[in-house]
Design an enzyme around this catalytic site. Structure first.
Site: not given
Length: 115
Positions: A26, A50
Site C-alpha cells: 500500500i 476502488c
C-alpha cells in the site's frame, strides 16, 4: 467521461495496484494524496471507490477516520463491516501504522465529518 463532464463531476484517480497478501504494497504517499482530495471541501460531495470498494477504499477511509481521531477498534469495525470475509490484516496494519501528522494542518475541515 461524458456523464462526468455533463454533470460537472471531477474524477480523481490514484494508481494503487490491487493484489492479495503477502504481495500487497500500500503506497503511503498515494493514500496521503487521496486524503488531500477527500479533505478539500471544494471536491464535495464525493464518492470513494476502488474496484471492489473494500481494500484500497477501506485503507483511505480508515486513514481518514484515524485523522478524525477515531479509536482503532472503531476504525477496524467499520472496515470489517464493509470488507466482510475479504478483510485483510495487512490493511488494518497499514491503517494502524499510518502517520497522520503531515495532514494535521488539514484537520479543520474535518469538523463536519465527526460522528
Amino acid at each position: 467521461m461524458g456523464f462526468l463532464e455533463e454533470n460537472g463531476i471531477r474524477l480523481f484517480q490514484f494508481g494503487m495496484e490491487g493484489g492479495k497478501e503477502p504481495f500487497v504494497s500500500i503506497p503511503d504517499d498515494t493514500i496521503r494524496e487521496a486524503l488531500k482530495v477527500v479533505l478539500d471541501v471544494h471536491n464535495h460531495p464525493l464518492l470513494i471507490h476502488c474496484k471492489r470498494g473494500k481494500h484500497r477504499t477501506g485503507c483511505v477511509v480508515g486513514c481518514l477516520r484515524k485523522l478524525q481521531r477515531w479509536c482503532l477498534s472503531s476504525i477496524f469495525d467499520e472496515y470489517q463491516r464493509f470488507a466482510a470475509a475479504k478483510a485483510r490484516v495487512s490493511d488494518q496494519r497499514f491503517m494502524e501504522l499510518f502517520d497522520v501528522s503531515s495532514l494535521k494542518h488539514l484537520q479543520s475541515s474535518l469538523i463536519f465529518w465527526k460522528r
